[in-house]
Structure formats: C-alpha cells, structure tokens
Design a protein around this motif. Structure first.
Motif, PDB file in Angstrom:
ATOM      1  N   LEU A 144      35.081  19.442  42.085  1.00 54.82           N
ATOM      2  CA  LEU A 144      34.413  18.292  42.694  1.00 54.82           C
ATOM      3  C   LEU A 144      33.245  18.671  43.592  1.00 54.82           C
ATOM      4  N   THR A 145      33.316  19.820  44.229  1.00 52.97           N
ATOM      5  CA  THR A 145      32.297  20.175  45.210  1.00 52.97           C
ATOM      6  C   THR A 145      31.417  21.351  44.802  1.00 52.97           C
ATOM      7  N   HIS A 146      31.737  21.973  43.696  1.00 51.46           N
ATOM      8  CA  HIS A 146      31.043  23.191  43.265  1.00 51.46           C
ATOM      9  C   HIS A 146      31.103  24.260  44.345  1.00 51.46           C
ATOM     10  N   GLY A 147      32.147  24.212  45.141  1.00 54.45           N
ATOM     11  CA  GLY A 147      32.355  25.225  46.176  1.00 54.45           C
ATOM     12  C   GLY A 147      32.956  26.488  45.575  1.00 54.45           C
ATOM     13  N   GLU A 148      32.756  27.580  46.266  1.00 54.25           N
ATOM     14  CA  GLU A 148      33.357  28.848  45.851  1.00 54.25           C
ATOM     15  C   GLU A 148      34.709  28.971  46.538  1.00 54.25           C
ATOM     16  N   VAL A 149      35.758  29.153  45.762  1.00 53.03           N
ATOM     17  CA  VAL A 149      37.096  29.243  46.335  1.00 53.03           C
ATOM     18  C   VAL A 149      37.819  30.480  45.813  1.00 53.03           C
ATOM     19  N   LEU A 150      38.700  30.966  46.661  1.00 56.44           N
ATOM     20  CA  LEU A 150      39.570  32.076  46.305  1.00 56.44           C
ATOM     21  C   LEU A 150      40.915  31.801  46.955  1.00 56.44           C
ATOM     22  N   LEU A 151      41.959  31.781  46.156  1.00 55.78           N
ATOM     23  CA  LEU A 151      43.297  31.511  46.661  1.00 55.78           C
ATOM     24  C   LEU A 151      44.219  32.627  46.199  1.00 55.78           C
ATOM     25  N   LEU A 152      44.957  33.189  47.137  1.00 54.66           N
ATOM     26  CA  LEU A 152      45.981  34.192  46.831  1.00 54.66           C
ATOM     27  C   LEU A 152      47.321  33.669  47.323  1.00 54.66           C
ATOM     28  N   ILE A 153      48.318  33.772  46.480  1.00 58.10           N
ATOM     29  CA  ILE A 153      49.669  33.393  46.855  1.00 58.10           C
ATOM     30  C   ILE A 153      50.579  34.556  46.487  1.00 58.10           C
ATOM     31  N   ALA A 154      51.348  35.029  47.441  1.00 58.27           N
ATOM     32  CA  ALA A 154      52.288  36.117  47.192  1.00 58.27           C
ATOM     33  C   ALA A 154      53.702  35.587  47.319  1.00 58.27           C
ATOM     34  N   SER A 155      54.508  35.815  46.296  1.00 63.70           N
ATOM     35  CA  SER A 155      55.893  35.361  46.334  1.00 63.70           C
ATOM     36  C   SER A 155      56.755  36.364  47.079  1.00 63.70           C
ATOM     37  N   GLU A 156      57.992  35.972  47.371  1.00 66.18           N
ATOM     38  CA  GLU A 156      58.889  36.889  48.059  1.00 66.18           C
ATOM     39  C   GLU A 156      59.293  38.050  47.157  1.00 66.18           C
ATOM     40  N   ASN A 157      59.026  37.937  45.860  1.00 63.41           N
ATOM     41  CA  ASN A 157      59.288  39.025  44.913  1.00 63.41           C
ATOM     42  C   ASN A 157      58.071  39.929  44.743  1.00 63.41           C
ATOM     43  N   HIS A 158      57.069  39.741  45.587  1.00 65.36           N
ATOM     44  CA  HIS A 158      55.842  40.540  45.606  1.00 65.36           C
ATOM     45  C   HIS A 158      54.965  40.310  44.377  1.00 65.36           C
ATOM     46  N   LYS A 159      55.101  39.166  43.749  1.00 64.83           N
ATOM     47  CA  LYS A 159      54.206  38.819  42.657  1.00 64.83           C
ATOM     48  C   LYS A 159      53.044  38.031  43.245  1.00 64.83           C
ATOM     49  N   TYR A 179      49.801  35.556  42.767  1.00 71.12           N
ATOM     50  CA  TYR A 179      49.146  34.534  41.951  1.00 71.12           C
ATOM     51  C   TYR A 179      47.782  34.269  42.581  1.00 71.12           C
ATOM     52  N   SER A 180      46.788  34.048  41.739  1.00 72.11           N
ATOM     53  CA  SER A 180      45.463  33.827  42.301  1.00 72.11           C
ATOM     54  C   SER A 180      44.681  32.807  41.485  1.00 72.11           C
ATOM     55  N   LEU A 238      33.581  34.725  42.676  1.00 68.68           N
ATOM     56  CA  LEU A 238      34.486  35.482  43.533  1.00 68.68           C
ATOM     57  C   LEU A 238      35.530  36.283  42.749  1.00 68.68           C
ATOM     58  N   ALA A 239      35.472  36.236  41.428  1.00 71.27           N
ATOM     59  CA  ALA A 239      36.474  36.923  40.611  1.00 71.27           C
ATOM     60  C   ALA A 239      36.485  38.432  40.866  1.00 71.27           C
ATOM     61  N   GLY A 240      35.352  39.010  41.179  1.00 65.49           N
ATOM     62  CA  GLY A 240      35.274  40.448  41.441  1.00 65.49           C
ATOM     63  C   GLY A 240      36.099  40.880  42.641  1.00 65.49           C
ATOM     64  N   VAL A 241      36.241  40.000  43.611  1.00 66.67           N
ATOM     65  CA  VAL A 241      37.039  40.317  44.796  1.00 66.67           C
ATOM     66  C   VAL A 241      38.486  40.574  44.399  1.00 66.67           C
ATOM     67  N   ILE A 242      39.012  39.740  43.538  1.00 68.89           N
ATOM     68  CA  ILE A 242      40.393  39.892  43.071  1.00 68.89           C
ATOM     69  C   ILE A 242      40.520  41.158  42.230  1.00 68.89           C
ATOM     70  N   GLU A 243      39.593  41.368  41.319  1.00 73.78           N
ATOM     71  CA  GLU A 243      39.665  42.531  40.426  1.00 73.78           C
ATOM     72  C   GLU A 243      39.647  43.834  41.213  1.00 73.78           C
ATOM     73  N   HIS A 244      38.813  43.930  42.219  1.00 73.10           N
ATOM     74  CA  HIS A 244      38.708  45.166  42.991  1.00 73.10           C
ATOM     75  C   HIS A 244      39.814  45.315  44.023  1.00 73.10           C
ATOM     76  N   GLY A 245      40.344  44.212  44.491  1.00 71.86           N
ATOM     77  CA  GLY A 245      41.320  44.290  45.560  1.00 71.86           C
ATOM     78  C   GLY A 245      42.769  44.112  45.128  1.00 71.86           C
ATOM     79  N   TYR A 246      43.009  43.930  43.835  1.00 75.35           N
ATOM     80  CA  TYR A 246      44.362  43.629  43.374  1.00 75.35           C
ATOM     81  C   TYR A 246      45.346  44.746  43.700  1.00 75.35           C
TER      82      TYR A 246
END
Length: 77
Positions: free
Chosen positions: A36-51, A53-54, A60-68
C-alpha cells in the motif's frame, strides 16, 4: 469484541498454534503495508525452536542474505 488478557501460553501445543497464527497475521500485515505504501520493510521472527522467518522487500533482501548465519548464531548461543 472482547479483549483478551495477554499472558504467556504454558501449553506447548497451544503455544505453537498461537505462534503460527500470529506469525501469519503479522506477515500479512507487513506485506500489505509494503504494497500500500511502497515502503521498504524487513521483518524477522524467531521461534522458540530457533527457526527464523522473514519478509523483506526486494531492496532489503541483501540484508537477510548476508546476515542469516549471524542471526542463527545469535539464536543458538
């Protein structure tokens, strides 16, 4: 609608179901926000099992790829 009291879910199966439903809900909201806003977003969610989700917009995809690996290391230590 009646508001529910937010508190830790002690039953492991119920906690997993709650996590899954809320994770999907927040992923949908982030996608909608970006669309809706053409904003740049990055969301990380970590489960209690250390999995991890992003969701990211393409710029911003490069941030995840380099920092995973770093994210996984932080969760397991």
């Amino acid at each position: 609608r009646k508001r529910t009291l937010l508190q830790y879910v002690t039953d492991k199966n119920r906690r997993a179901m709650t996590f899954s439903k809320r994770k999907n809900g927040i992923l949908k909201k982030v996608y909608e926000l970006a669309a809706l806003t053409h904003g740049e977003v990055l969301l990380l969610i970590a489960s209690e099992n250390h999995k991890v989700y992003s969701y990211t917009t393409p710029r911003l995809a490069g941030v995840i790829e380099h920092g995973y690996d770093m994210i996984q290391d932080c969760l397991t230590s």
